[in-house]
Motif scaffolding. Structure first.
Motif, PDB file in Angstrom:
ATOM      1  N   CYS A  64       8.700 -45.374  33.926  1.00 36.87           N
ATOM      2  CA  CYS A  64       8.316 -45.481  32.363  1.00 36.87           C
ATOM      3  C   CYS A  64       9.072 -46.931  31.748  1.00 36.87           C
ATOM      4  N   CYS A  67       6.617 -49.326  27.399  1.00 36.51           N
ATOM      5  CA  CYS A  67       5.869 -50.538  26.714  1.00 36.51           C
ATOM      6  C   CYS A  67       4.946 -49.970  25.558  1.00 36.51           C
ATOM      7  N   HIS A  68       4.897 -48.597  25.388  1.00 35.26           N
ATOM      8  CA  HIS A  68       4.119 -47.953  24.300  1.00 35.26           C
ATOM      9  C   HIS A  68       2.669 -48.117  24.237  1.00 35.26           C
ATOM     10  N   CYS A  78       0.599 -46.373  26.088  1.00 36.94           N
ATOM     11  CA  CYS A  78      -0.257 -45.316  25.890  1.00 36.94           C
ATOM     12  C   CYS A  78      -0.146 -44.712  24.293  1.00 36.94           C
ATOM     13  N   CYS A 107      -1.845 -45.946  31.126  1.00 39.50           N
ATOM     14  CA  CYS A 107      -0.305 -46.040  31.472  1.00 39.50           C
ATOM     15  C   CYS A 107      -0.127 -47.159  32.196  1.00 39.50           C
ATOM     16  N   VAL A 108       0.776 -48.193  31.866  1.00 37.63           N
ATOM     17  CA  VAL A 108       1.075 -49.414  32.674  1.00 37.63           C
ATOM     18  C   VAL A 108       1.995 -49.117  33.716  1.00 37.63           C
ATOM     19  N   GLY A 109       2.681 -48.116  33.659  1.00 36.84           N
ATOM     20  CA  GLY A 109       3.655 -47.693  34.872  1.00 36.84           C
ATOM     21  C   GLY A 109       3.034 -46.732  35.757  1.00 36.84           C
TER      22      GLY A 109
HETATM   23  S1  SF4 Z   1       2.028 -46.452  28.853  1.00 38.98           S
HETATM   24 FE1  SF4 Z   1       3.239 -45.528  30.765  1.00 38.98          FE
HETATM   25  S2  SF4 Z   1       5.030 -46.979  30.966  1.00 38.98           S
HETATM   26 FE2  SF4 Z   1       4.033 -47.658  29.230  1.00 38.98          FE
HETATM   27  S3  SF4 Z   1       5.303 -46.426  27.523  1.00 38.98           S
HETATM   28 FE3  SF4 Z   1       3.524 -45.126  27.906  1.00 38.98          FE
HETATM   29  S4  SF4 Z   1       4.004 -43.895  29.731  1.00 38.98           S
HETATM   30 FE4  SF4 Z   1       5.645 -45.340  29.540  1.00 38.98          FE
END
Ligand code: SF4
Ligand code: HEM
Ligand code: SF4
Lengths: 261, 526
Positions: B32, B35-36, B38, B278-280
């Motif tokens: 994670c 990046c928010h 989500c 989710c970017v990660g």
């Molecule tokens: S989108 Fe994925 S990487 Fe980004 S804050 Fe949410 S859980 Fe973490």
């Protein structure tokens, strides 16, 4: 005393009195009943206490219980005072004096609690800006109407029974009230009552008419069933077959019956 | 070996009871990046409406940190979740049924808006309508609750990246033990990670149990916990009961709302919006089969530290023929059983046991689990002048560095450092083994053996954690077509349908009691 007065037009009653004490109450009751049926069917989503605790909790902490407990006592008092004829209490061996003393005392405590609570509720509604902005049309009718009814009732009692010589509404207002429900309206019974009692009765009728269209509908949803149901509620997406119901132990709400949209 | 690491045959020989399926989630915290995305995509989907401006069905918080709402983990204060009474019976911490009904008129343990934050919008119009002048026009923040200009003093992740942590993070309720002083003193150099949170869709949901109207329920088919918007009467007891504070009051409608696990997507066999975006790529969705008859017993496990094993004991092995037979008896369709066997969640939670629940001590048996982050440990190794790539250094750090371990244990294992340590060791071993492999060496299998992995398993786990593709990360079977008609009938009240906001011109179903345009001046979006 319950000489049937039907048909309603007893000779001595004026048209205005008929309108005020027969037509108006029945109209309000009709709106009350039909309004509830309509809203229950049409607006489950709007059926709520509309909590405002998120925005203000310090005053609500006192005002909520004060107002509600006061209201329950006041409602109980009205049931006894209006619905139960004085002949019954006397038959039960309660003297008019004993009844009167208890009523004045208990009524005053309840009334004061309710008024204080309601006053605080109104104050926080006015003073907490997010609550004020969230006050909708129904609230703008409800709060003044509720306050008027409660204050008129309390001042009638105070004027005539606490500080005044004593007024036996059970021989007048109560007779009219019961007449409405036994379908034997007796408008004459109340026409002679003091003005404060009459106004209280009229605002109360209005309150009942407004009831189904306000947040007061939450009163009918008092969650007593909670005391008996299992903690965890399971529901199926699909309408369960009898077999599936047994398989899941029956511990589950059936899908809401009334809505199929 | 750590207590959570024993190779338990989860069920012993007990007969399988009522089998239910749950769509569950695992997040791999190491990945994670905070990046928010989500949170934002979730908000755009579900809570960009009047009444829930302050609500984040998915939020990402910085740890250590106080969380959102502020200090929600302090159950002495907020009274969330379950506890055991003096006689060892499971009771809601906020009190019994009678007490709950008596406190309806004013809920003594409800967070107020200040505990979340005051939602704002900006005077964007000023940017284009300000008269020409020497200064750049600015967009002032305005409270969407009062319509007035307001300073922004708090938010859902105020200490993002430990900003202001010196001031606030000491108030993190997890920093309670004697070891905490050290963390408070050192954590700025040692560790930080992000914790994305959503409703846990618990097996033993406190919110459902506290709802006086019976408006909240857990779905038999997929375990999703929902609020029936038509039945909710606004008693707001669920908010208090949920220890994760993942039920919110919609102040415009007066009803409770919560994370829906994107049930319309799940029913269509798609991942939740937070997972999808989710970017990660750290989220996993899959089925877990569980024995509904053993939920209560597991939640009442006397020792908090045994709750993890107790909950794992409720999960069923989808490969076990007895389980398959019982699941068929309970009406679970074949394709769901097949999906359960392919579930990445089952692998992470049960097979490799690298995922842990958040705050098992709340006794709700949460169903969003986490692979604890190794990176704080690696950072600590660096800071101590060690070598990240040397497993011995990392092992030593895991055991000796009390700082993150105790903190992680507070979050994921009711304080049992052995279990978290065991998972971190496993991750370390995997990391070094696969690193050697990647560099063309054979890899030291003794390192793997020490943490109970075979080479095959290590490759498998590595693939799952590091390179798994979309279809491997999200194994969500679609809801059954034959249920479809009933489906729309029962869940007809999707919370976004009737916003009570300005965008609801026809008003259609919301005929009374709902303000239409509440704050004309502020626009209608947070
Ligand atoms: S989108 Fe994925 S990487 Fe980004 S804050 Fe949410 S859980 Fe973490
Ligand atoms: C039957 C049991 C009742 C229950 C469980 C109940 C519960 C509640 C609750 C939870 C609220 C919301 C308080 C908040 O968080 O803001 C509320 C508000 C209110 N209730 Fe009741 N109530 C009951 C009966 C009544 C009765 C009999 C009356 C009056 C006739 C009444 C009048 C009101 C009013 C006027 C409000 C609005 C208060 C405000 O927001 O200012 N209630 N009630
Ligand atoms: S996490 Fe979700 S399911 Fe669990 S108690 Fe809270 S709202 Fe209910």
């Amino acid at each position: 005393m319950n000489a049937p007065l039907l048909p309603v037009a007893a000779a001595s009653t004026s048209g205005a009195d008929l309108l005020l004490w027969v037509a108006f109450p029945y109209a309000c009751l009709a709106v009350f009943v039909v309004g509830h049926a309509w809203r229950y069917r049409q607006d489950q989503f709007g059926w709520t206490s509309r909590t405002s605790q998120l925005f203000e909790h310090r005053w609500l902490r006192w005002a909520g219980p004060l107002f509600h407990l006061g209201a329950f006592m006041v409602i109980g008092g009205h049931v006894v005072g209006l619905a139960v004829p004085d002949t019954w209490t006397e038959a039960a061996g309660i003297s008019e004096h004993a009844y009167h003393t208890t009523a004045v005392w208990a009524g005053s405590v309840a009334g004061v609690a309710m008024v204080t609570g309601l006053g605080m509720l109104c104050a926080r509604r006015l003073l907490t800006r997010p609550i004020r902005l969230g006050t909708d049309r129904s609230d703008k009718v409800l709060f003044p109407l509720l306050s008027a009814t409660v204050l008129l009732g309390l001042s009638a009692t105070a004027t005539h029974n606490v500080f005044g010589p004593g007024y036996d509404y059970r021989c007048t207002v109560s007779v009219w009230f019961r007449g409405v429900f036994t379908l034997q309206p007796q408008p004459d019974a109340i026409t002679g009552a003091p003005l404060l009692f009459q106004l209280h009765a009229l605002t109360a009728c209005l309150l009942f008419a407004a009831w189904p269209f306000t947040r007061l509908v939450h009163v009918w949803s008092a969650p007593i069933g909670y005391l008996a149901r299992p903690y965890i509620v399971y529901r199926r997406r699909a309408v369960p077959t009898a077999a599936a119901r047994a398989a899941t132990g029956g511990n589950r709400r059936a899908p809401h019956p009334g809505r199929t949209r | 070996m750590a207590s959570g690491e024993t190779t338990v045959g989860p069920r012993g020989e007990a007969a399988v009871g009522r089998v239910m399926a749950q769509v569950a989630m695992v997040m791999n915290l190491d990945k994670c990046i905070g990046c928010h995305t989500c949170s934002v995509t979730c908000k755009q989907t579900w809570t960009n409406r009047t009444g829930v401006e302050y609500a984040w069905f998915n939020n990402v918080e910085t740890k250590p940190g106080v969380g959102y709402p502020r200090r929600y983990e302090d159950q002495e204060h907020w009274k969330g979740g379950w506890m055991l009474d003096r006689r060892g019976r499971l009771v809601l911490r906020s009190g019994g049924r009678v007490k709950r009904l008596l406190s309806l008129f004013s809920n003594p343990d409800l967070p107020s808006i200040e505990d979340y934050y005051e939602p704002v919008t900006y005077d964007y119009d000023n940017l284009v309508s300000a008269p020409a002048g020497p200064d750049f026009p600015v967009a002032q923040p305005r409270s969407v609750l009062t319509g007035r200009p307001t300073p922004i003093t708090w938010g859902a992740n105020w200490e993002d990246g430990l900003g202001g942590a010196g001031e606030h993070a000491g108030a993190d309720p997890n920093l309670s033990g004697a070891w905490a002083e050290k963390v408070r003193f050192e954590f700025e150099q040692t560790f930080l990670f992000h914790l994305p949170r959503l409703c846990e869709h618990c097996l033993n949901p406190a919110c459902v149990s506290a709802c006086p109207s019976g408006a909240m329920y857990k779905r038999v088919e997929d375990g999703i916990v929902l609020v029936d918007q038509d039945r909710c009467r606004g008693w707001r007891m669920c908010v208090t009961a949920c220890p994760y504070k993942k039920v919110y009051v919609n102040h415009a409608t007066g009803k409770a709302e919560k994370c829906t696990f994107c049930f319309p997507r799940i029913e269509a066999g798609q991942p939740t919006v937070c997972s999808e975006t989710c970017v990660g790529r750290l989220r996993y969705l899959g089925l877990l089969l569980y024995d509904a008859d053993r939920v209560g017993e597991a939640a009442a496990t006397p020792d908090e530290k045994d709750l993890l094993d107790a909950q794992r004991g409720v999960f069923l092995d989808p490969h076990d023929p007895d389980v398959i037979a019982a699941a068929r008896d309970s009406g679970i369709p074949e394709d769901w059983l097949e999906a359960a066997r392919r579930s990445p969640v089952y692998d992470l939670v049960m097979r490799y046991k690298v995922a842990l629940p958040l705050h098992p001590e709340y006794r709700t048996l949460p169903m969003v689990w986490y692979v604890p982050p190794l990176s704080p440990v690696l950072d600590a190794v660096d800071a101590a002048g060690g070598n990240q790539d040397d497993p011995d250094h990392v092992f030593a750090a895991v055991t000796r560095l009390r700082i993150p371990l105790e903190y992680l244990a507070e979050l994921f294992t009711a304080g049992d450092t052995d279990v978290v340590g065991g998972v971190l060791m496993k991750l370390t071993a995997l990391r070094s083994f696969m690193r050697e492999r990647t560099l063309g060496e054979d890899g030291d299998e003794s390192v793997l053996k020490a943490v109970g992995l075979t080479t095959r398993e290590a490759e498998d786990l590595h693939r799952l954690l590091a390179v798994a593709k979309y279809a491997d990360r999200y194994v969500v079977p679609a809801a059954h077509k034959e249920d479809a008609a009933a489906l729309t009938a029962v869940e007809n009240r999707c919370p976004v349908e009737s916003s009570g906001g300005a965008e609801d011109p026809g008003g259609g179903r919301v005929m009374l009691g709902i303000p239409t345009l509440r704050r004309k001046k502020t626009g209608d979006r947070p």
